[in-house]
Design a protein around this motif. Structure first.
Motif, PDB file in Angstrom:
ATOM      1  N   LEU A  41       0.884  -1.192  -0.053  1.00 40.38           N
ATOM      2  CA  LEU A  41       0.022   0.013  -0.116  1.00 40.38           C
ATOM      3  C   LEU A  41       0.774   1.154  -0.151  1.00 40.38           C
ATOM      4  CD1 LEU A  41      -2.911   1.057   0.119  1.00 40.38           C
ATOM      5  CD2 LEU A  41      -2.674   1.099   2.481  1.00 40.38           C
ATOM      6  N   LYS A  42       1.885   1.050   0.731  1.00 38.79           N
ATOM      7  CA  LYS A  42       2.869   2.274   0.748  1.00 38.79           C
ATOM      8  C   LYS A  42       3.571   2.614  -0.487  1.00 38.79           C
ATOM      9  CE  LYS A  42       3.973   2.279   5.624  1.00 38.79           C
ATOM     10  NZ  LYS A  42       5.169   1.873   6.436  1.00 38.79           N
ATOM     11  N   ILE A  43       3.794   1.577  -1.282  1.00 34.55           N
ATOM     12  CA  ILE A  43       4.298   1.647  -2.467  1.00 34.55           C
ATOM     13  C   ILE A  43       3.277   2.229  -3.639  1.00 34.55           C
ATOM     14  CG2 ILE A  43       5.205   0.519  -4.955  1.00 34.55           C
ATOM     15  CD1 ILE A  43       6.481  -1.445  -2.884  1.00 34.55           C
ATOM     16  N   ASN A  65      18.024  -1.196  -1.756  1.00 34.85           N
ATOM     17  CA  ASN A  65      16.939  -1.870  -2.268  1.00 34.85           C
ATOM     18  C   ASN A  65      15.606  -0.720  -2.171  1.00 34.85           C
ATOM     19  OD1 ASN A  65      14.640  -3.490  -2.087  1.00 34.85           O
ATOM     20  ND2 ASN A  65      14.942  -4.338  -0.157  1.00 34.85           N
ATOM     21  N   PRO A  66      14.996  -0.548  -3.409  1.00 32.67           N
ATOM     22  CA  PRO A  66      14.029   0.502  -3.754  1.00 32.67           C
ATOM     23  C   PRO A  66      12.823   0.423  -2.467  1.00 32.67           C
ATOM     24  CG  PRO A  66      14.005  -0.766  -5.523  1.00 32.67           C
ATOM     25  CD  PRO A  66      15.158  -1.431  -4.564  1.00 32.67           C
ATOM     26  N   GLN A 121       9.647   2.515   1.562  1.00 30.05           N
ATOM     27  CA  GLN A 121       9.019   2.586   3.035  1.00 30.05           C
ATOM     28  C   GLN A 121       9.399   3.516   3.838  1.00 30.05           C
ATOM     29  OE1 GLN A 121       9.789  -1.389   4.324  1.00 30.05           O
ATOM     30  NE2 GLN A 121       8.087  -2.371   3.243  1.00 30.05           N
ATOM     31  N   THR A 122      10.788   3.981   4.098  1.00 27.18           N
ATOM     32  CA  THR A 122      11.128   4.994   4.726  1.00 27.18           C
ATOM     33  C   THR A 122      10.782   6.441   4.314  1.00 27.18           C
ATOM     34  OG1 THR A 122      13.205   5.090   3.513  1.00 27.18           O
ATOM     35  CG2 THR A 122      13.238   3.900   5.368  1.00 27.18           C
ATOM     36  N   ILE A 123      10.662   6.589   2.991  1.00 26.36           N
ATOM     37  CA  ILE A 123       9.989   7.755   2.441  1.00 26.36           C
ATOM     38  C   ILE A 123       8.432   7.995   2.761  1.00 26.36           C
ATOM     39  CG2 ILE A 123       9.499   9.189   0.619  1.00 26.36           C
ATOM     40  CD1 ILE A 123      12.134   8.306  -0.626  1.00 26.36           C
ATOM     41  N   ILE A 124       7.813   7.048   2.454  1.00 27.37           N
ATOM     42  CA  ILE A 124       6.393   6.897   2.801  1.00 27.37           C
ATOM     43  C   ILE A 124       6.040   7.040   4.287  1.00 27.37           C
ATOM     44  CG2 ILE A 124       4.049   5.889   2.723  1.00 27.37           C
ATOM     45  CD1 ILE A 124       5.034   7.197   0.089  1.00 27.37           C
ATOM     46  N   SER A 125       6.927   6.425   5.103  1.00 19.16           N
ATOM     47  CA  SER A 125       6.627   6.563   6.679  1.00 19.16           C
ATOM     48  C   SER A 125       6.993   8.063   7.025  1.00 19.16           C
ATOM     49  CB  SER A 125       7.440   5.532   7.455  1.00 19.16           C
ATOM     50  OG  SER A 125       8.763   5.848   7.216  1.00 19.16           O
ATOM     51  N   LYS A 126       7.763   8.948   6.734  1.00 17.44           N
ATOM     52  CA  LYS A 126       7.752  10.152   6.711  1.00 17.44           C
ATOM     53  C   LYS A 126       6.649  11.171   6.234  1.00 17.44           C
ATOM     54  CE  LYS A 126      12.708   9.509   7.014  1.00 17.44           C
ATOM     55  NZ  LYS A 126      12.828   9.150   8.529  1.00 17.44           N
ATOM     56  N   ILE A 127       6.269  10.744   5.110  1.00 11.57           N
ATOM     57  CA  ILE A 127       5.033  11.462   4.613  1.00 11.57           C
ATOM     58  C   ILE A 127       3.755  11.400   5.038  1.00 11.57           C
ATOM     59  CG2 ILE A 127       3.869  11.826   2.363  1.00 11.57           C
ATOM     60  CD1 ILE A 127       6.419  11.343   0.681  1.00 11.57           C
TER      61      ILE A 127
END
Length: 80
Positions: A2-4, A57-58, A63-69
């Motif tokens: 879902l985050k992707i 690893n994309p 996951q790190t970018i979306i967890s911050k947004i």
């Protein structure tokens, strides 16, 4: 997963609004969808074909970018 999907939708909408802002309204409406789709596919292609060759690893990057947004969406709900 879902985050992707959220990340890809965000990329597409940003590119879509930028191209609509740049392009004039007299041009064909179909072109306004083809250009953002092409740029989104290029970005995804770069992420999934080039980054793993450098050892990144994309999926973890997403996951790190979306967890911050995602926390900012709840703040937007409070503003609106």
């Amino acid at each position: 997963m879902l985050k992707i999907i959220i990340f890809l939708v965000l990329i597409f909408t940003i590119i879509y609004f930028v191209t609509n802002f740049i392009m004039s309204k007299r041009q064909n409406g179909l072109v306004k969808f083809i250009i953002p789709i092409a740029f989104t596919l290029i970005i995804v292609g770069i992420l999934f074909f080039i980054l793993p060759r450098f050892g990144l690893n994309p999926f973890t990057l997403f996951q790190t970018i979306i967890s911050k947004i995602i926390p900012y969406f709840s703040m937007l709900r409070g503003i609106i």
